[in-house]
Motif scaffolding. Sequence first.
Motif, short mmCIF file in Angstrom:
data_model
loop_
_atom_site.label_atom_id
_atom_site.label_comp_id
_atom_site.label_asym_id
_atom_site.label_seq_id
_atom_site.Cartn_x
_atom_site.Cartn_y
_atom_site.Cartn_z
N ASP A 135 0.82 -1.19 -0.01
CA ASP A 135 0.09 -0.12 -0.03
C ASP A 135 0.74 1.16 0.08
O ASP A 135 0.62 2.33 -0.81
N ALA A 136 1.94 1.44 0.77
CA ALA A 136 2.75 2.71 1.08
C ALA A 136 3.61 2.62 -0.46
O ALA A 136 3.65 3.83 -0.83
N GLY A 137 3.97 1.80 -0.89
CA GLY A 137 4.84 1.75 -2.33
C GLY A 137 3.92 2.47 -3.05
O GLY A 137 4.37 3.08 -4.13
N ARG A 138 2.51 1.57 -3.42
CA ARG A 138 1.86 2.13 -4.49
C ARG A 138 1.15 3.66 -4.26
O ARG A 138 1.07 4.45 -5.23
N ALA A 139 0.96 4.07 -2.89
CA ALA A 139 0.37 5.17 -2.76
C ALA A 139 1.95 6.32 -3.27
O ALA A 139 1.32 7.42 -3.70
N PHE A 140 2.99 5.91 -3.02
CA PHE A 140 3.96 6.73 -3.23
C PHE A 140 4.21 6.94 -4.88
O PHE A 140 4.37 8.26 -5.21
N PHE A 141 4.18 5.95 -5.41
CA PHE A 141 4.33 5.85 -7.01
C PHE A 141 2.90 6.79 -7.46
O PHE A 141 3.05 7.36 -8.51
N ASP A 142 1.82 6.49 -7.13
CA ASP A 142 0.57 7.23 -7.51
C ASP A 142 0.66 8.75 -7.22
O ASP A 142 0.05 9.46 -7.91
N ALA A 143 1.44 9.15 -6.27
CA ALA A 143 1.49 10.54 -5.82
C ALA A 143 2.44 11.21 -6.65
O ALA A 143 2.65 12.45 -6.73
N LEU A 144 3.48 10.49 -7.22
CA LEU A 144 4.55 11.14 -8.03
C LEU A 144 4.08 12.20 -9.15
O LEU A 144 4.72 13.28 -9.27
N PRO A 145 3.11 11.74 -9.96
CA PRO A 145 2.69 12.74 -11.27
C PRO A 145 2.14 14.08 -10.64
O PRO A 145 2.42 15.09 -11.36
N ALA A 146 1.76 14.09 -9.43
CA ALA A 146 1.12 15.32 -8.91
C ALA A 146 1.99 16.00 -7.71
O ALA A 146 1.76 17.19 -7.35
N ALA A 147 3.25 15.63 -7.62
CA ALA A 147 4.14 16.28 -7.09
C ALA A 147 4.74 17.62 -7.31
O ALA A 147 4.93 17.49 -8.66
N ASP A 148 5.09 18.55 -6.50
CA ASP A 148 5.43 19.78 -6.88
C ASP A 148 6.95 19.95 -7.23
O ASP A 148 7.60 18.60 -6.72
N ALA A 149 7.65 20.82 -7.82
CA ALA A 149 8.90 20.93 -8.00
C ALA A 149 9.92 20.74 -6.78
O ALA A 149 10.87 20.11 -6.95
N ALA A 150 9.44 21.34 -5.58
CA ALA A 150 10.39 21.23 -4.43
C ALA A 150 10.20 19.63 -4.02
O ALA A 150 11.55 19.20 -3.82
#
Length: 208
Positions: A125-140
């Motif tokens: 779950d944690a790994g999938r959540a991390f990869f799912d959140a990458l496209p929406a991550a900001d520049a910082a």
Amino acid sequence: CQVAGLETVSADAAAFLVQTTTVLVPVLETTKSGRAVARGTALRCAVAFLGVAVLCGEGLAENAQLAEGDALIVLAALFYSVHVVRLSEIASNIDALDLASSKAAAECGFALASIAALFFFTPFDAGRAFFDALPAADAATLGALATATLWCGGVTCAYTIWAQSFGQRDVPASRANLVYTSQPVFSALFALALLGERPTPATLLGGG
């Protein structure tokens, strides 16, 4: 083993258990070669181990109960001790860069295989959540991830693998591991410099 053990073991206790390599390496080296470790080296290993015990003493006192991850941490220390002894045997016969490249490739392969196994055979779950959140991550956030990746890949992995392979060409395993025992001291120094954590009396006594 070490990562899994840290789920139930405090950082201080884990640091203490990992440094059992200070005792394990001389024992393994003597068993393997049939030659006793030099008395001076054995004495320095004992003093270094005592220093680590004092250094981690405060955290151990607060988390004195045995945790299920303790065995995993000690197993990780055993595996690393075998690695140190084996490296001293072969480092003088193999180019340091070739040896480091082979080790890095093997570690990368095992890491990718482990991630794939987690992804396909566990909830992850944690790994999938991390990869799912990458496209929406900001520049910082992406910049911080890139910096951490470059540091971990270039410094804490690539350089240290090569440096260990190069250094242990002429250094016995027990003496090399004695140098590695200084890791908690450097951790305390970096904690002071980067996080502003003030060393406690136990840290100063054990590190000294």
